[in-house]
Structure formats: C-alpha cells, structure tokens
Write an enzyme that holds these catalytic residues in place. Sequence first.
Site, short mmCIF file in Angstrom:
data_model
loop_
_atom_site.label_atom_id
_atom_site.label_comp_id
_atom_site.label_asym_id
_atom_site.label_seq_id
_atom_site.Cartn_x
_atom_site.Cartn_y
_atom_site.Cartn_z
N GLY A 326 0.89 -0.95 0.04
CA GLY A 326 -0.01 0.10 0.10
C GLY A 326 0.73 1.30 -0.07
N SER A 327 0.47 2.32 0.75
CA SER A 327 1.06 3.64 0.80
C SER A 327 2.29 3.43 1.21
CB SER A 327 0.21 4.92 1.28
OG SER A 327 -1.03 4.76 0.32
N THR A 328 2.91 2.63 2.24
CA THR A 328 4.03 2.41 2.77
C THR A 328 4.93 2.35 1.59
OG1 THR A 328 4.03 0.22 2.86
CG2 THR A 328 3.25 1.40 4.81
N PHE A 329 4.69 2.24 0.32
CA PHE A 329 5.60 2.10 -0.77
C PHE A 329 5.90 3.54 -1.29
CE2 PHE A 329 6.34 0.35 -5.20
CZ PHE A 329 7.20 -0.66 -4.68
N LYS A 330 5.21 4.31 -1.09
CA LYS A 330 5.55 5.94 -1.39
C LYS A 330 6.77 6.44 -1.06
CE LYS A 330 0.57 6.71 -2.25
NZ LYS A 330 -0.49 7.14 -1.66
#
Lengths: 636, 370
Positions: A326-330
């Site tokens: 999810g957004s922890t990838f950003k």
Amino acid sequence: MGDFNNPEADLDRFQFRLGFAVVFVLLAFAVLLGRFVWLQVIQHDFYQTRAEDNRITLIPIVPNRGVITDRNGVVMAHNYSAFTLEITPSLAGKLDETIDALAEIIDIQPKDRKRFKRLLDEAKNFESIPIRTRLSDGEVAKFAAHRYRFPGVEVKARLFRQYPLGAIASHAIGYIGRITDRDLTWIEESEKQANYKGTDHIGKTGLEQHYEFELHGDTGYEEVEIDAGGRAVRSLKRIPPVPGNNLKLTLDAKLQEITEQAFGDRKGSLVAIEPATGGILAMVSTPTFDPNLFVDGITPDNWKELNEHPSKPMINRAINGAYPPGSTFKPFMALAALEMGKRTPQQAISDPGYFNFGNHQFRDDKKGGHGMVDMYKSIVHSCDTYYYILANDMGIENIAKFMGSLGLGQRTGVDLGKDDSGESKGVLPSQAWKKQRFKKPEQQKWYAGETISIGIGQGYNAYTPMQLAQATATLANNGVMFRPHLVREIVDTKSGEKRLVEPRPIRDLNLKQRNVDVIRHAMVGVNKEGTGARAFAGAPYEVAGKTGTAQVYSLKGAQYKEHAVKKELRDHALFIAYAPAENPKIALAVLVENGGFGAQSAAPIARMVIDYYLLGKLPGGAAKEDPAAIEEESQE
Amino acid sequence: MIDFAGTVRRGWQHLIAHIDFPLLLITVLIMGVGLATIYSATFDSSHRMLNQAGNMGFAMVIMWFVSRIPPQKLMSFAIPLYIAGLLLLVAVFLFGIKVNGAKRWLSIGVTRIQPSEIMKIAMPLMLAWYFQKYEATLRFKHFIVAGLLLLIPFALIAKQPDLGTALLVGAAGFFVIFFAGLPWKVILGFVVAGGSAAPFLWNMLHDYQQRRILTLIDPTTDPLGAGYHIIQATIAIGSGGAFGKGFLNGTQTHLEFIPEKHTDFIFAVYSEEWGLLGNGLLLVLYTLLIGRGLMIASAAPTLFSRLLAGAITLGFFTYAFINMGMVSGILPVVGVPLPFMSYGGTALVTLFLGIGILMSIQTHRMLVKK
C-alpha cells in the site's frame, strides 16, 4: 588399431574380455572368502572371546542443549531435569500386559498409551520409550518398590526443554520435538549420526532448528560393563559430553511481550529492527501458540486445534505472509525518483483527483484532488495521483531495480528454520517476473497500465513484513543494509568465547545524503501534520513514518465503506516507521490483517512499541483502534 | 464353448514371456535371505521386513515392465535419459540443497530427488548406445569421447561430494568401455598413472573422506562413529565362526553392537548368524547371478546389448564386493548397500531396472531366433 572394425574379431575380443571378467570376479570373491576364513576360522577364537567379553558397551551421554536468552539475559528456552518411566520393548515381553500392570501402580492415561504407541512405531529398535513423563517423587518411590516385577522398565532422569515465556516469541524461538525419519535424513546428510546417538529431540522450527548444530553440543560416552540381558553393571570410563552453545538474541523479550499484547486478538505481524546492526528487536506474528505443547510430542487434539484454526497460528506471518505494501511504498518510490533523477523535491504536479491513462481513470482517494503537490506533500498527505504519474514516468524496470536493491521481493535470509527455503519471497513485479509467472503469451506481456498502480504499492506488489522492516531499517541507516537476524552472538559454553553472527553489513546502496534527508523530512511530516499525526500526538521524540492500506477486496469503483464490508474483507492496515528520526534506534513495519486504515489500527501499535523502546513507557494491554483517524489513501 | 483353461494358459504365457527364470530364481533367493536377515536385525517388530517385501513387489513390477521393452527401444532412451541425468546433476551443482557441505539433493516441490541415482542406469545405457552407433567405424578417438561422457557426470557427482556413488557410476561406465575393447596398454597406463598419483589424489579428498580411510587403518580413532562400526562388524563376523550362531541368535546384533544393521551393515548380521557356511552360500548366489548375467551378455545379438548386459552385471558385482569388503574391514566405509539384501526402496528399484534390462536382452533374443 585396425582390428576395431572387424566384427568377428570384435566378438572374439568381447568373449575374451568376458572371460577375463569372470576370472576377475572369482579372484575378488576369493579375496573376500579368504578374509572370511581369516576372521571366522583362523581368528575365530579371538573374536569369539571378544564377542563374549563384549560386555563392554558405549552408552552415549546426551549433552545439555544450549540455552537461549534475549538481549538482556532473559531466559527464553532452557532445560530442566525430570523423571520419566521408560520401557525397552525388546526386553519387556508383552507390552500391553506390562503397561496394564504398570497402570495399577502409576497413573497412566489413555493419551499416554496413545503417545507410546506412536513413538513405538517411529522408534529405532532397542530404544527405550517413555510411557509416562514428569513422574512425581512419590511415583518414583512407588515404582522402585515394584521394580523387580518389570524387566525392561526403568525410571530415567531426562532433560526436558522448556520455554518459560510460553507463547511469547514462539515463532522466533520455534520448538523441538522427537526425531522423525525426516530429521534422521537431515542428520545423515549432515554426517552427524555419531553425535546424535542417544539424542531423541531435535529443533523443528525457528531458531531451535536454524541453530540445531550449535545448540546440540557434543555427545559424550560412558564405557560400561553390561550383563547378558544388556543391563549396565559397572562404569569403566567416562568421556563427558560438551554442552551445546548458548544463543544470545538481539530480541528484547519485554518489547516482544508488549508488542504481542498491543495486537490484542487481531491477526498481523510486526518486525522491529535496530538499524545500525540489523538485529531484530521484536518479531511478532499473531496469533501465537505455546511451543511447550510440542516438546513431549503434541497430542492429536492440540495439533488439530492449532493446525485447523482459521487464523492459522502456526504460520509465521513475518516471513511467510506476503502483503501489498500500500502507501508505505511511497517513500521508497520517492527516494527512487530522487536517486534516478526523475524528480526534484520541489517539482510539483497539479492533482485534479485522478490520472487518466488510455481510457482508464486511476482515482485518488480525495475527491477533487490535493491541488498543487510537491514531494513533501505527496508523502505527508499520501497523494496517489503524484505516484501514478511518477510510476508511469519511471517505468516498471527502474522501479524493480531500485526496490530490488532494498531487498524487496527476495528472501532476507533471516536466521529461522533449517535454511531460507521456509521464507516467502513475495513478489517484486517486473517484466521478467511476469514472464515467468504466467503461461499464456498474452498474460506474459507487461502492460504500461499495470505500472501505474504499482506506484502506490498495489497491483502485483507483495512483500513480507520482514522485507518491509529491512527496507525501512536500510532507509533509516542511510542506505547501509544488514541481513536481519535474531541471534546476536553464539556463546561457547566451555570457553566462554563469543561469536558475532552478523558483524558486517551486506551492502551499501550509496544513497545521496541529500535525498535521504528529503524523505526523512517528509516522513517526519507524516506524523506531525499528516496521516500519522493523531497516533503520534504529543510524542516527545521525532518519528519518521508512513501509513498504508492494502486492498484485500476489489470494490470495482464503489465507494469503500468500512462498516459495509465483512471483517475478513476489510483492508490490511500497514505502518512503517523509525525513531528517533535524526539518530534511529528502532525501525519497524507493522501489519494488521483486516485492520482497515493504517492510521487507524497499525500506527497506534507502532506508537506503543516506540514509546516503550525509547522511553520505557509501559502501556496497558492492546492498542486501541482509532476510528476517527483520517486516511487519505487510495482505494483505487 | 469358450476354452477357459486355454485362455488362462495363453494369458499366463503372455505375462511371463519376457521373464528369465534362472535370473528371477537367483534374485528371489538372495532377497529371501535378505528378508530373513532384516527380520532378525529388527526382530521385535516385523514392520521393516513387511515394508521391504512391499518394496520388492514394487521393484519387480518395474522389472516386469522393463523386461517387455525390446533392446532396440531401450536404445532410444539412452540419449534423453543421459541428458536428463546430466542436466539434473548440473542443476544440483547450481541449485542443489546444500546440507553441511554436501549438495546431493534437488528439491522438486513436494519431494527431493537424488539425480546421481539415475546415472547408475543412464551411464552404461548411453555408452553402450554410443559404441553401437560407431560400431562400424570405431577409432581410438571414440574411446576418448566415451571417456569424456563418463568423466563429466563422474566429476559432478564426486564434487557434490558423494565419492561412493561417483565410483559406482564410474565403474558402470568403465565396464562398457572395457568390453568395447579399450586397449590393454591404455588400461595398464591408467593403473600405473593412478598408482603414482595416489598422494596427489589423497589431497583432493574431502576431510571426512580422508578420515574414513584413516579410520580403516586405525578404527579406535573414531569410537562412536565409523571406527566403532568396523570394530563391531568385524567381531560379529569373526565370532560367527564356521557355522554361525543360528538364526535370531546373533549376540552382536541383538545386544545392539551393530549399527545400520538392516541397511548398509546387514551383512554383519547375516554373517554372525550363518557363519562361514552362510557367507559361502551367499557368495555362490552372487556368483550365479553374475554368471547368468555374463551368459546373457555373451549370447546377446548386438553390440549394444552385449555391452549393456556386461556392464550391468559387473555393476552388481561392484556393489556386492564393495559392501562385503567394507563390512568385513578391507575397504573404507562408503555408503553402498548390499544388492537385494539391504533395506531400502530406491536401491531396489535401480537394481531391478538392471535385472529388467538383462531379461529384455535375453528374452527378445530368443524371440528373434524363433
């Protein structure tokens, strides 16, 4: 060599060589026969005497298994001595009658009989097999009075493995169990048969299995004189065993306990790593199990319960659960863009709330968009559109290359299990991966549209919490990467000599300090004014973090309403963090299965863990979900 | 009326058309001795013996199938089997499961396989095919090529390291080359060169291999491991005497002095209970087996079948000689089972593949004559 090609000569030569072979075979067998005559006729008296005098037998003495302690010396696995009642089947006559007679003087339950039957099937011959373990002193005395009635039955003092913390850290410690055929193969392939004489337990999972040959120690032996029935009469010589080596972990048992409590009855995983060493401070996978159940051989009922439970307590989610980040990838995407020169921190986009690609619209969670978004804002407010465009600009191969260098999509090699084959790889999407994964040619091709949702950590992306924690720790450590590991040092019990398990980093990504600082600044912003601000309100330290939500269920364009979706279909909540931001002592990744938004259930757990680790603050029980936490994350 | 008895008879004859009864009788006799010995070695439960009987049944079904394949057809398996074996060995070299320094196994999802086992059959098959192909134009260079075909898998297996299996595979291939007419001068040259290179070869051996040989010279250096095995096996054989201690009466066996007593060291159990007489009988049975195999080789119609039959038969000899030699203390301890006697399914299957091939060569020749 002209005669090679004459068929008749060939045949003659073949027949001659057959004759030669016959002579050779007969000669070789004659040598064997000669040896037999030497041993069995000429030397017979000598060997006859030796066989009769072969009243001297070597009895192996099993060494004490190494003790496992946490980083502060808290004992996590040790041994205690207890009496067992054991039967040697070859000497005991009719087994059923013997057991019935024993049951009259000592309490023997049906489950004891069942276990005995099973062990009997697996046993090597002439081995003594326990019918009852943990006898009381009274029972030992009672049996001693009746001993003459039971040939082949003995009370033995044996060492038992015990895990004093019970279910805490069970996935890390693992457990030992009786040696089975499969373990025997392992021992044989490792050429350790001699050292395992007399040993009947072996590491089955976790650290107990990974460090089996360190923990086991060297078997000693005693030369004893035996009588005709094989019973020991007199000891002649004793070579003492060398105890197994002790393991001192990087794990903090108290931190582990607090973390497990913080999960409450939710399923999930947390991995916390010391960035400067790669040492694992806590590795949680919930629900857990009690490893003590396995030591004596687990009862079928307990096994069934553990194995068939819908929340799968036996699975170590930290290394075997692969989840979309999810957004922890950003933050990692942003760092890749900076390192590869695809973006500057100041470069901004105008976010209308969606990104059109071909005839497909990729939507941002926030209706109407975030307005002008630069890199800082894209992380703090988790703007999807920024990353849709970035992923499209970078292309899948650049993304895969950078994420691969952080260890995502690869086994970390953490020191659990027999070898790293027990660890999941996860999925690092790339053209090559897709080609290998699918069979049909039209599925094997990578479509540019697929790259776009990769940018926000969805799509094919799937990583283990261990990989995410390793990547976060690497980020916290300015690009210097360690193999995550649970054992800090192996302590030789005899010499006291200590051996560090992982003294050196595996690689340095050579990140530009300037770029790392940009990402850190933005991740600190997340917890000050962004999606993590509620969870970290009032924290006396600076913490860098990023929330994330991983889709479990595709809503096909419908608006996601948490309460309308069944619990098993709720999204997974994620959070990555390191603290203190300027001088990180702890880096972690949290995943709560079906926890909804990252800010709502994962970030509060991280807060408790960091509060305890940095401030020594003890929380009371499970972390509370914060339904009011705002999440600005995509449900594309 | 249907001729029921006739149908049954014809059906039966069809079933046994490719069985060579002398060969079958000899192997069944050896296996009978083996089962009795396994029972004695594990006599508190007949579990292993029954298991082994099952293994035998299974292996003999494979034998039955193989015996029905004509040798011409067997030839077409040579290249695919050899290449598959070679690729698997390379795969072991690259991705094999490494257990304490030895890479022997390849994981294929559910189970693990040991590709070197395939080479025990694939190697003689391949070389026999090769010499058949160049039968009419055989030159010395073909021996060099054959040598390379032998050396590559040999080196891969020796490198794993698994010297025991490497030697068995190497021997199987060497027998083909020998029967194909490798000049005596060359053989002699190798013997001399091998002898003078011995110190060099010694240094190439792995530590544990060196240790095994040293243990043979002085068994007391390893009292819990291999040295103990040798001492106790020798005592078992020696105390057996001329007529043995009698079935189920071996004290060495039943007081737990003999290790691996139903697998690699089964000969010690047998020898203790049946003595020199029993050993002589067993040697006669093995001699008959080898004799029958070489007879089949001698009568075989094509070069391929001659070479293959000869090499497989001498393979049986190598197994038996190495095993009995190691148990009686004149050869180092390597993991070689006693053919048709030791407990274990994999070895039986490989052995009966060989028997099946011998039967195929023998019975298809007779059909041609008719």
